[in-house]
Design a protein around this motif. Sequence first.
Motif, PDB file in Angstrom:
ATOM      1  N   UNK A 134      11.139  -0.539   3.913  1.00 39.11           N
ATOM      2  CA  UNK A 134      10.766   0.661   3.181  1.00 39.11           C
ATOM      3  C   UNK A 134       9.298   0.960   3.403  1.00 39.11           C
ATOM      4  N   UNK A 135       8.729   1.763   2.521  1.00 40.05           N
ATOM      5  CA  UNK A 135       7.334   2.173   2.681  1.00 40.05           C
ATOM      6  C   UNK A 135       6.599   2.098   1.353  1.00 40.05           C
ATOM      7  N   UNK A 136       5.273   2.054   1.465  1.00 40.90           N
ATOM      8  CA  UNK A 136       4.379   2.140   0.311  1.00 40.90           C
ATOM      9  C   UNK A 136       3.280   3.145   0.650  1.00 40.90           C
ATOM     10  N   UNK A 137       2.380   3.374  -0.298  1.00 50.02           N
ATOM     11  CA  UNK A 137       1.252   4.246  -0.010  1.00 50.02           C
ATOM     12  C   UNK A 137       0.400   3.723   1.134  1.00 50.02           C
ATOM     13  N   UNK A 138       0.295   2.402   1.242  1.00 54.48           N
ATOM     14  CA  UNK A 138      -0.478   1.807   2.343  1.00 54.48           C
ATOM     15  C   UNK A 138       0.161   2.100   3.694  1.00 54.48           C
ATOM     16  N   UNK A 139       1.467   1.966   3.788  1.00 54.38           N
ATOM     17  CA  UNK A 139       2.115   2.210   5.079  1.00 54.38           C
ATOM     18  C   UNK A 139       2.125   3.692   5.429  1.00 54.38           C
ATOM     19  N   UNK A 140       2.115   4.570   4.412  1.00 50.04           N
ATOM     20  CA  UNK A 140       1.964   5.992   4.713  1.00 50.04           C
ATOM     21  C   UNK A 140       0.643   6.222   5.438  1.00 50.04           C
ATOM     22  N   UNK A 141      -0.427   5.583   4.935  1.00 52.72           N
ATOM     23  CA  UNK A 141      -1.716   5.702   5.603  1.00 52.72           C
ATOM     24  C   UNK A 141      -1.698   5.093   6.991  1.00 52.72           C
ATOM     25  N   UNK A 142      -0.996   3.962   7.136  1.00 54.94           N
ATOM     26  CA  UNK A 142      -0.899   3.320   8.449  1.00 54.94           C
ATOM     27  C   UNK A 142      -0.161   4.207   9.445  1.00 54.94           C
ATOM     28  N   UNK A 143       0.870   4.896   8.997  1.00 56.26           N
ATOM     29  CA  UNK A 143       1.589   5.824   9.877  1.00 56.26           C
ATOM     30  C   UNK A 143       0.651   6.909  10.379  1.00 56.26           C
ATOM     31  N   UNK A 144      -0.165   7.462   9.484  1.00 56.53           N
ATOM     32  CA  UNK A 144      -1.117   8.496   9.875  1.00 56.53           C
ATOM     33  C   UNK A 144      -2.080   7.960  10.930  1.00 56.53           C
ATOM     34  N   UNK A 145      -2.689   6.813  10.660  1.00 56.57           N
ATOM     35  CA  UNK A 145      -3.713   6.277  11.543  1.00 56.57           C
ATOM     36  C   UNK A 145      -3.158   5.898  12.918  1.00 56.57           C
ATOM     37  N   UNK A 146      -2.043   5.198  12.946  1.00 54.78           N
ATOM     38  CA  UNK A 146      -1.505   4.758  14.230  1.00 54.78           C
ATOM     39  C   UNK A 146      -0.930   5.919  15.028  1.00 54.78           C
ATOM     40  N   UNK A 147      -0.366   6.903  14.362  1.00 50.70           N
ATOM     41  CA  UNK A 147       0.115   8.086  15.087  1.00 50.70           C
ATOM     42  C   UNK A 147      -1.053   8.828  15.711  1.00 50.70           C
ATOM     43  N   UNK A 148      -2.137   9.001  14.943  1.00 44.75           N
ATOM     44  CA  UNK A 148      -3.326   9.662  15.487  1.00 44.75           C
ATOM     45  C   UNK A 148      -3.857   8.919  16.703  1.00 44.75           C
ATOM     46  N   UNK A 149      -4.032   7.615  16.591  1.00 46.58           N
ATOM     47  CA  UNK A 149      -4.623   6.827  17.672  1.00 46.58           C
ATOM     48  C   UNK A 149      -3.749   6.818  18.916  1.00 46.58           C
ATOM     49  N   UNK A 150      -2.452   6.583  18.738  1.00 45.63           N
ATOM     50  CA  UNK A 150      -1.550   6.516  19.887  1.00 45.63           C
ATOM     51  C   UNK A 150      -1.381   7.875  20.562  1.00 45.63           C
ATOM     52  N   UNK A 151      -1.355   8.937  19.763  1.00 49.43           N
ATOM     53  CA  UNK A 151      -1.220  10.263  20.358  1.00 49.43           C
ATOM     54  C   UNK A 151      -2.482  10.633  21.130  1.00 49.43           C
TER      55      UNK A 151
END
Length: 270
Positions: A246-263
Amino acid sequence: MRDNRRVRRVVQFVQTKVARLGTFGSGLAAAIAFYTCLPVPLSWTLEFRGIARYAPFVGVAIGALLGLLDVLLQLLAMPGLTRSTLVIVAWIGITGGLHLDGAIDTGDGLAVQEPHRRLEVMADSVTGAFGVMAAVALIALKVAALSDLSANRAVVLMAAAGWGRWGQLVAIARYPYLKVSGKGAIHQDSLGSPWDLLPGFLCLVALSGVQILLDSNSWILAAGMVTGGSAIAILTGAWFNHKLGGHTGDTYGAVVEWTEALLLCLLAGL
């Protein structure tokens, strides 16, 4: 009599559109206040319910501000690497490190071998070595990728910030929230339906369309923004769900950061 009915229908139509515009404006203002450190006038009406659906629009706006800063630094003849570093630092400053903090906590949690202890470690305010390494990796990837881009930097920044937040929205809509309370709970409770993903997606597709209109030779970059952005955003959220269930507020932030970096890395390669 017929003319009066027609006038009433026109008035009702206009009132409905104005009300919807006001709802969008109050939601967008609340999203800006929640997701960034940008000042919001106290007189504005803020509607925090459902703010997650506005996150991709906030991301595009953040990217536009960063693009403007990048242009100003270029006019000052700032060297490319230094300019890219300042833009990434400003990126962190605009968001107040909100998403980066989540990526750090997620890194600490995923480093724990016992799955049942991961949420406990993520909730700990003490930053561990793996969280620091995650932050260093993210910042290094962003700085390096942006430095390798010599053109279309503003639109790339808008795409990266927008798709990162659209990925967060996918995670909110698709996967369960693992905590009883927390900052992320407000998103899970207020998201209406998967259809809330559509406006942000269309906005980001339109961004690629604008890029093609401005430079027809950049169609590969524009296609990469849509296909790469959506794929990375979806897969990143799916990976964290696989690891945590599942997800938490922390993983929501991690999704944002890693998507930005990888893209950014992908678009630098294109």
